[in-house]
Design a protein around this motif. Structure first.
Motif, PDB file in Angstrom:
ATOM      1  N   ALA A 184       0.988 -35.446 -21.449  1.00 29.46           N
ATOM      2  CA  ALA A 184       0.081 -34.311 -21.259  1.00 29.46           C
ATOM      3  C   ALA A 184       0.841 -33.085 -20.762  1.00 29.46           C
ATOM      4  CB  ALA A 184      -1.029 -34.679 -20.285  1.00 29.46           C
ATOM      5  N   VAL A 185       1.725 -33.290 -19.791  1.00 27.97           N
ATOM      6  CA  VAL A 185       2.522 -32.175 -19.267  1.00 27.97           C
ATOM      7  C   VAL A 185       3.438 -31.628 -20.353  1.00 27.97           C
ATOM      8  CG1 VAL A 185       4.360 -31.567 -17.639  1.00 27.97           C
ATOM      9  CG2 VAL A 185       2.429 -32.959 -16.873  1.00 27.97           C
ATOM     10  N   GLY A 186       4.124 -32.529 -21.048  1.00 31.80           N
ATOM     11  CA  GLY A 186       5.008 -32.087 -22.129  1.00 31.80           C
ATOM     12  C   GLY A 186       4.242 -31.380 -23.232  1.00 31.80           C
ATOM     13  N   GLY A 187       3.051 -31.893 -23.552  1.00 29.19           N
ATOM     14  CA  GLY A 187       2.236 -31.263 -24.586  1.00 29.19           C
ATOM     15  C   GLY A 187       1.817 -29.856 -24.223  1.00 29.19           C
ATOM     16  N   TRP A 188       1.434 -29.679 -22.949  1.00 27.86           N
ATOM     17  CA  TRP A 188       1.034 -28.341 -22.505  1.00 27.86           C
ATOM     18  C   TRP A 188       2.191 -27.354 -22.606  1.00 27.86           C
ATOM     19  CZ3 TRP A 188      -2.691 -25.099 -21.764  1.00 27.86           C
ATOM     20  CH2 TRP A 188      -2.489 -23.971 -20.985  1.00 27.86           C
ATOM     21  N   PHE A 189       3.360 -27.756 -22.108  1.00 28.67           N
ATOM     22  CA  PHE A 189       4.520 -26.864 -22.173  1.00 28.67           C
ATOM     23  C   PHE A 189       4.911 -26.561 -23.621  1.00 28.67           C
ATOM     24  CE2 PHE A 189       5.848 -28.443 -17.759  1.00 28.67           C
ATOM     25  CZ  PHE A 189       5.315 -27.320 -17.148  1.00 28.67           C
ATOM     26  N   LEU A 190       4.806 -27.563 -24.500  1.00 30.01           N
ATOM     27  CA  LEU A 190       5.125 -27.330 -25.912  1.00 30.01           C
ATOM     28  C   LEU A 190       4.166 -26.316 -26.528  1.00 30.01           C
ATOM     29  CD1 LEU A 190       6.029 -30.794 -27.496  1.00 30.01           C
ATOM     30  CD2 LEU A 190       7.513 -28.819 -27.177  1.00 30.01           C
ATOM     31  N   ALA A 191       2.877 -26.452 -26.231  1.00 30.15           N
ATOM     32  CA  ALA A 191       1.898 -25.513 -26.777  1.00 30.15           C
ATOM     33  C   ALA A 191       2.216 -24.092 -26.321  1.00 30.15           C
ATOM     34  CB  ALA A 191       0.483 -25.911 -26.342  1.00 30.15           C
ATOM     35  N   VAL A 192       2.508 -23.928 -25.028  1.00 33.23           N
ATOM     36  CA  VAL A 192       2.837 -22.603 -24.500  1.00 33.23           C
ATOM     37  C   VAL A 192       4.099 -22.061 -25.148  1.00 33.23           C
ATOM     38  CG1 VAL A 192       3.482 -21.330 -22.415  1.00 33.23           C
ATOM     39  CG2 VAL A 192       1.677 -23.041 -22.303  1.00 33.23           C
TER      40      VAL A 192
END
Length: 276
Positions: A184-192
């Protein structure tokens, strides 16, 4: 299969999460219809992929030594308990290494392939009416901003990774809950990170795009987590990166309330086709 239906606006957090994941499929659908862009898009990802595969292979090779280094307290424990502690430490090291590696890979690949990915992102937007109020984005200032923003995101991911690493030592939780939080954390940073180009074209910097994505966090998370999981597959990052850039253009438009509905076969009148 009509992939455009996957990404139509829906209500409910789970529905928006799945809809965000659908934007990656839709980006893939747009990308594979552009043979010329496919080759250009894979080249920078392939270069980064070779570098990061070598780095991760080195981490795997030395993981036993690193696990022993971070668990000196286990030196006097019995053999079985000491081995178990160091296996858990090794798994935690590889997990955090994977998280940071995926985010760093994305940042480096976007820098290497900036001209190619910018073109992919622009053509996706042209297909749905172009970029409203677009600003001129000179290459060198854009590159400096991209490097600075990427460095900030990677540094933040490291700060988040430290407590996740520590939590990885908790039996059961460290091997079940922590990987989910990491995705979830990695996904958020990737989206940003991935929506950087379309936001730059609108004159918006990192704080603005982060705030706008937060307004519909489930959709951004759905897209980012889907990309993150694909990047964990061997060669997945190389093959999916250009499609992730295309999907990110759709995510940016949706987050800004701009249309992403329309046929996949032909762009709007007066705009060039996405055919490379």
């Amino acid at each position: 299969m009509d992939v455009s239906s996957i990404a139509r606006p829906v209500t409910g957090s789970l529905g928006r999460f799945l809809s965000g994941a659908g934007l990656l499929l839709r980006g893939l659908g747009l990308y594979v219809r552009s043979p010329g862009l496919m080759l250009l898009g894979v080249i920078p990802a392939l270069i980064s992929g070779v570098l990061f595969l070598g780095a991760f292979a080195t981490l795997v090779w030395f993981v036993d030594d690193l696990a022993a280094l971070v668990t000196p307290f286990a030196d006097d424990w019995s053999g079985t308990v000491r081995s178990l502690a160091r296996v858990i430490a090794g798994v935690a090291i590889l997990g955090i290494g994977g998280l940071v590696g995926v985010l760093t890979f994305t940042a480096v690949t976007l820098v290497i392939g900036d001209p190619f990915y910018e073109k992919i992102s622009e053509r996706v937007e042209e297909r749905y009416g172009g970029t409203p109020n677009a600003v001129e984005v000179p290459f060198w200032p854009s590159l400096r901003r991209s490097l600075a923003d990427s460095a900030r995101l990677v540094a933040l991911s490291l700060l988040v990774g430290i407590p996740l690493f520590v939590a990885g030592f908790i039996p059961v939780v460290g091997q079940t809950v922590v990987p989910v939080i990491g995705a979830a954390v990695g996904g958020w940073f990737l989206a940003v990170e991935l929506v950087g180009a379309p936001f730059y074209r609108r004159g918006m910097r990192l704080p603005q795009r982060r705030a706008i994505l937060k307004a519909d966090r489930p959709t951004a998370l759905g897209f980012g987590v889907a990309v993150f999981l694909c990047f964990l597959i061997p060669l997945g990052a190389v093959l999916i990166m250009p499609a992730a850039v295309a999907g990110a253009a759709l995510l940016a438009r949706r987050s800004l309330g701009q249309s992403i509905d329309g046929p996949l076969s032909a762009p709007p009148s007066g705009t060039p086709a996405v055919e490379g």
